[in-house]
Write a protein that holds these residues in place. Structure first.
Motif, PDB file in Angstrom:
ATOM      1  N   VAL A 177     -28.359  78.305  28.140  1.00  0.00           N
ATOM      2  CA  VAL A 177     -29.226  78.289  29.335  1.00  0.00           C
ATOM      3  C   VAL A 177     -28.464  78.679  30.607  1.00  0.00           C
ATOM      4  O   VAL A 177     -29.053  78.742  31.677  1.00  0.00           O
ATOM      5  CB  VAL A 177     -29.965  76.932  29.541  1.00  0.00           C
ATOM      6  N   GLY A 178     -27.160  78.920  30.478  1.00  0.00           N
ATOM      7  CA  GLY A 178     -26.414  79.432  31.628  1.00  0.00           C
ATOM      8  C   GLY A 178     -25.817  78.360  32.532  1.00  0.00           C
ATOM      9  O   GLY A 178     -25.661  78.582  33.736  1.00  0.00           O
ATOM     10  N   LEU A 179     -25.481  77.222  31.967  1.00  0.00           N
ATOM     11  CA  LEU A 179     -24.897  76.140  32.779  1.00  0.00           C
ATOM     12  C   LEU A 179     -23.478  76.499  33.220  1.00  0.00           C
ATOM     13  O   LEU A 179     -22.772  77.247  32.543  1.00  0.00           O
ATOM     14  CB  LEU A 179     -24.870  74.834  31.972  1.00  0.00           C
ATOM     15  N   ASP A 180     -23.057  75.908  34.354  1.00  0.00           N
ATOM     16  CA  ASP A 180     -21.707  76.123  34.873  1.00  0.00           C
ATOM     17  C   ASP A 180     -20.758  75.001  34.483  1.00  0.00           C
ATOM     18  O   ASP A 180     -19.545  75.145  34.594  1.00  0.00           O
ATOM     19  CB  ASP A 180     -21.739  76.202  36.411  1.00  0.00           C
ATOM     20  N   PHE A 181     -21.296  73.861  34.124  1.00  0.00           N
ATOM     21  CA  PHE A 181     -20.445  72.752  33.676  1.00  0.00           C
ATOM     22  C   PHE A 181     -21.282  71.765  32.875  1.00  0.00           C
ATOM     23  O   PHE A 181     -22.517  71.773  32.946  1.00  0.00           O
ATOM     24  CB  PHE A 181     -19.756  72.050  34.855  1.00  0.00           C
ATOM     25  N   ILE A 182     -20.564  70.941  32.115  1.00  0.00           N
ATOM     26  CA  ILE A 182     -21.206  69.947  31.253  1.00  0.00           C
ATOM     27  C   ILE A 182     -20.592  68.590  31.563  1.00  0.00           C
ATOM     28  O   ILE A 182     -19.372  68.487  31.760  1.00  0.00           O
ATOM     29  CB  ILE A 182     -20.893  70.278  29.762  1.00  0.00           C
ATOM     30  N   VAL A 183     -21.416  67.569  31.617  1.00  0.00           N
ATOM     31  CA  VAL A 183     -20.895  66.204  31.689  1.00  0.00           C
ATOM     32  C   VAL A 183     -21.116  65.586  30.305  1.00  0.00           C
ATOM     33  O   VAL A 183     -22.264  65.414  29.881  1.00  0.00           O
ATOM     34  CB  VAL A 183     -21.629  65.356  32.758  1.00  0.00           C
ATOM     35  N   ALA A 184     -20.025  65.306  29.610  1.00  0.00           N
ATOM     36  CA  ALA A 184     -20.130  64.689  28.277  1.00  0.00           C
ATOM     37  C   ALA A 184     -20.110  63.182  28.494  1.00  0.00           C
ATOM     38  O   ALA A 184     -19.073  62.609  28.817  1.00  0.00           O
ATOM     39  CB  ALA A 184     -18.979  65.146  27.397  1.00  0.00           C
ATOM     40  N   GLN A 185     -21.283  62.574  28.348  1.00  0.00           N
ATOM     41  CA  GLN A 185     -21.411  61.155  28.676  1.00  0.00           C
ATOM     42  C   GLN A 185     -21.492  60.314  27.399  1.00  0.00           C
ATOM     43  O   GLN A 185     -22.441  60.415  26.621  1.00  0.00           O
ATOM     44  CB  GLN A 185     -22.656  60.930  29.539  1.00  0.00           C
ATOM     45  N   GLY A 186     -20.475  59.499  27.203  1.00  0.00           N
ATOM     46  CA  GLY A 186     -20.426  58.645  26.021  1.00  0.00           C
ATOM     47  C   GLY A 186     -21.291  57.409  26.170  1.00  0.00           C
ATOM     48  O   GLY A 186     -21.765  57.070  27.265  1.00  0.00           O
ATOM     49  N   SER A 187     -21.486  56.740  25.053  1.00  0.00           N
ATOM     50  CA  SER A 187     -22.374  55.577  24.978  1.00  0.00           C
ATOM     51  C   SER A 187     -21.976  54.429  25.908  1.00  0.00           C
ATOM     52  O   SER A 187     -22.820  53.628  26.311  1.00  0.00           O
ATOM     53  CB  SER A 187     -22.370  55.071  23.531  1.00  0.00           C
ATOM     54  N   GLU A 188     -20.701  54.347  26.260  1.00  0.00           N
ATOM     55  CA  GLU A 188     -20.220  53.245  27.113  1.00  0.00           C
ATOM     56  C   GLU A 188     -20.820  53.287  28.517  1.00  0.00           C
ATOM     57  O   GLU A 188     -20.708  52.338  29.290  1.00  0.00           O
ATOM     58  CB  GLU A 188     -18.686  53.332  27.267  1.00  0.00           C
ATOM     59  N   ALA A 189     -21.455  54.410  28.857  1.00  0.00           N
ATOM     60  CA  ALA A 189     -21.952  54.644  30.221  1.00  0.00           C
ATOM     61  C   ALA A 189     -23.062  53.693  30.639  1.00  0.00           C
ATOM     62  O   ALA A 189     -23.875  53.267  29.818  1.00  0.00           O
ATOM     63  CB  ALA A 189     -22.484  56.074  30.325  1.00  0.00           C
ATOM     64  N   GLY A 190     -23.111  53.420  31.930  1.00  0.00           N
ATOM     65  CA  GLY A 190     -24.259  52.747  32.518  1.00  0.00           C
ATOM     66  C   GLY A 190     -25.408  53.728  32.630  1.00  0.00           C
ATOM     67  O   GLY A 190     -25.204  54.930  32.766  1.00  0.00           O
ATOM     68  N   LEU A 212     -16.264  76.739  29.336  1.00  0.00           N
ATOM     69  CA  LEU A 212     -17.172  75.986  30.219  1.00  0.00           C
ATOM     70  C   LEU A 212     -16.517  74.641  30.577  1.00  0.00           C
ATOM     71  O   LEU A 212     -16.145  73.889  29.678  1.00  0.00           O
ATOM     72  CB  LEU A 212     -18.464  75.743  29.436  1.00  0.00           C
ATOM     73  N   PRO A 213     -16.380  74.322  31.884  1.00  0.00           N
ATOM     74  CA  PRO A 213     -15.732  73.065  32.241  1.00  0.00           C
ATOM     75  C   PRO A 213     -16.532  71.849  31.759  1.00  0.00           C
ATOM     76  O   PRO A 213     -17.760  71.824  31.869  1.00  0.00           O
ATOM     77  CB  PRO A 213     -15.697  73.091  33.770  1.00  0.00           C
ATOM     78  N   VAL A 214     -15.819  70.856  31.246  1.00  0.00           N
ATOM     79  CA  VAL A 214     -16.437  69.616  30.775  1.00  0.00           C
ATOM     80  C   VAL A 214     -15.896  68.461  31.611  1.00  0.00           C
ATOM     81  O   VAL A 214     -14.694  68.375  31.863  1.00  0.00           O
ATOM     82  CB  VAL A 214     -16.105  69.373  29.279  1.00  0.00           C
ATOM     83  N   LEU A 215     -16.792  67.597  32.069  1.00  0.00           N
ATOM     84  CA  LEU A 215     -16.387  66.361  32.752  1.00  0.00           C
ATOM     85  C   LEU A 215     -16.655  65.215  31.795  1.00  0.00           C
ATOM     86  O   LEU A 215     -17.667  65.211  31.095  1.00  0.00           O
ATOM     87  CB  LEU A 215     -17.197  66.163  34.043  1.00  0.00           C
ATOM     88  N   ALA A 216     -15.745  64.238  31.774  1.00  0.00           N
ATOM     89  CA  ALA A 216     -15.908  63.102  30.860  1.00  0.00           C
ATOM     90  C   ALA A 216     -16.581  61.954  31.595  1.00  0.00           C
ATOM     91  O   ALA A 216     -16.232  61.649  32.741  1.00  0.00           O
ATOM     92  CB  ALA A 216     -14.546  62.652  30.351  1.00  0.00           C
ATOM     93  N   ALA A 217     -17.535  61.311  30.938  1.00  0.00           N
ATOM     94  CA  ALA A 217     -18.244  60.183  31.566  1.00  0.00           C
ATOM     95  C   ALA A 217     -18.477  59.089  30.542  1.00  0.00           C
ATOM     96  O   ALA A 217     -18.583  59.347  29.343  1.00  0.00           O
ATOM     97  CB  ALA A 217     -19.586  60.650  32.125  1.00  0.00           C
ATOM     98  N   GLY A 218     -18.600  57.863  31.052  1.00  0.00           N
ATOM     99  CA  GLY A 218     -18.967  56.747  30.189  1.00  0.00           C
ATOM    100  C   GLY A 218     -17.840  55.746  30.042  1.00  0.00           C
ATOM    101  O   GLY A 218     -16.867  56.002  29.336  1.00  0.00           O
ATOM    102  N   GLY A 219     -17.968  54.629  30.764  1.00  0.00           N
ATOM    103  CA  GLY A 219     -17.004  53.538  30.611  1.00  0.00           C
ATOM    104  C   GLY A 219     -15.729  53.718  31.404  1.00  0.00           C
ATOM    105  O   GLY A 219     -14.794  52.929  31.275  1.00  0.00           O
ATOM    106  N   ILE A 220     -15.664  54.760  32.236  1.00  0.00           N
ATOM    107  CA  ILE A 220     -14.412  55.023  32.966  1.00  0.00           C
ATOM    108  C   ILE A 220     -14.386  54.196  34.250  1.00  0.00           C
ATOM    109  O   ILE A 220     -15.278  54.314  35.093  1.00  0.00           O
ATOM    110  CB  ILE A 220     -14.255  56.526  33.280  1.00  0.00           C
TER     111      ILE A 220
END
Ligand SMILES: Cc1cc2nc3c(=O)[nH]c(=O)nc-3n(C[C@H](O)[C@H](O)[C@H](O)COP(=O)(O)O)c2cc1C
Length: 370
Positions: A177-190, A212-220
């Motif tokens: 779909v042409g995204l510029d970045f992805i946030v990979a959000q794990g289950s630990e996330a609020g 494609l840049p990936v940002l990590a999310a969830g429990g950090i």
């Protein structure tokens, strides 16, 4: 002030690759002004209010980059109203909610809130999107759901566009779909969340994402986790829970009340749970009588979004309005363990940056490649 450079952070001109999601204008602006990247969530703002919110953030951040997060869950009804849905709710669900109100002696809501006055629908999302398209917002992230059409319109308007995902399946669906970045959000996330842990999800998505840049999310909530995220190939991190207990979050329209804040301070990493009781979709929250009631053996299965929301909207508004302590709850991730006292956003950001740099050094001192 510590600085950590990644390519994606450099593209945005920020000092640290720490992205902060918030429903608070003050938190969003403080994050960006302190060298991170604040992203303001408009999920609760009706289309006619979105530009005002953007203006409020812009006034505070000046020429620095301005980020907005929009939720566009699929399958929301167009032809219904909150009233028509309420008139048709299953009686056993209505009785169950009434029993919760009686048991905890919750007075009736006298105020209007997102929960009891807004129904998510395609036209609500389109109105919000229109406001973003005509604004000077620099970055837009899609929370739960997106449409390829919305992504291409935002891209055509010059925005940097990304999306939160919780599984490799989501990544595959969004791949083209042409995204510029992805946030990979794990289950630990609020907040709304999936089942795969951050440490499992991030390298999996990094591998699939290529350039494609990936940002990590969830429990950090600690900088050592940021060092770990960078080691896993993320170009930065995306945090939500950590900002709920900041000085700035105590101000403004979406301020976190003292009752919830105290629960967040007291909570450890094991004190959150996933419930569909608030929105109809799985959401990680701080554990409370609310989450317990919805997981009790006699509880009906929560309805789908947005029907659950229509079912519990008045009660959720009343719980917050009257601060009914046992039922007070908030989305929160397992990293809530690191929220132990009131701090300013810049203090938290500084600590995270210092801890991340220490974590990167520590990894090198513990292990050397041979
Ligand atoms: C109070 C709260 C509200 C949230 N609301 C949204 C939202 O409207 N849209 C969205 O994309 N993510 C939302 N999230 C998820 C965040 O964007 C982020 O991915 C998540 O908080 C990261 O995990 P953490 O809470 O462990 O830091 C919310 C999170 C919290 C804590």
């Amino acid at each position: 002030m510590s600085k950590i450079k990644t390519k994606f952070a450099e593209r945005l001109g920020i000092d640290m690759p720490i992205f902060g999601f918030s429903h608070s204008v003050d938190v969003t602006a403080a994050l960006t002004n302190a060298g991170g990247m604040g992203v303001y969530g408009i999920a609760h703002d009706p289309p006619e209010n979105v530009q005002t919110r953007i203006d409020s953030v812009r006034r505070l951040v000046g020429p620095r980059p301005l980020g907005i997060d929009i939720m566009m869950p699929k399958g929301m009804p167009e032809s219904e109203t909150l009233e028509s849905i309420r008139a048709d709710l299953p009686q056993d669900h209505v009785d169950f909610v009434d029993r919760i109100a009686d048991k905890y002696q919750v007075p009736k809501a006298t105020k209007k809130s997102f929960y009891n006055s807004i129904l998510r629908s395609p036209s609500y999302f389109e109105g919000q999107l229109q406001a973003l398209l005509t604004s000077d917002v620099d970055l837009v992230a899609f929370g739960v759901g997106l449409t390829p059409d919305a992504v291409s319109r935002l891209k055509a308007a010059g925005k940097i566009v990304g999306a939160l995902i919780g599984s490799p399946r989501h990544f595959d669906a969004y791949r083209d779909v042409g995204l510029d970045f992805i946030v990979a959000q794990g289950s630990e996330a609020g907040g709304h969340t999936g089942t795969i842990g951050t440490m499992v999800l991030v390298p999996e998505i990094v591998q699939r994402a290529g350039d494609l840049p990936v940002l990590a999310a969830g429990g950090i909530g600690h900088g050592a986790q940021i060092a770990a995220a960078l080691a896993m190939g993320a170009q930065g991190v995306w945090l939500g829970t950590r900002w709920l207990t900041t000085v700035e979050h105590a101000q403004g329209d979406h301020a976190v009340g003292v009752g919830i804040r105290d629960k967040l301070f007291a909570a450890g990493s094991g004190d959150t749970g996933i419930t569909r009781g608030s929105s109809g979709k799985p959401q990680r929250q701080i554990r409370s009588a609310w989450t317990e009631e919805w997981s009790a053996p006699n509880a009906p299965a929560p309805l789908k979004m947005p029907y659950q929301h229509a079912l519990v909207g008045d009660l959720m508004t009343a719980i917050e309005e009257h601060e009914v302590d046992p039922l007070l709850h908030s989305p929160a991730g397992q990293g809530v363990a690191w929220s132990t006292e009131l701090k300013s956003v810049s203090q938290v950001l500084q600590e995270l940056g210092d801890q991340a740099i220490a974590g990167l050094d520590r990894a090198q001192s513990i292990a050397t490649s041979a």
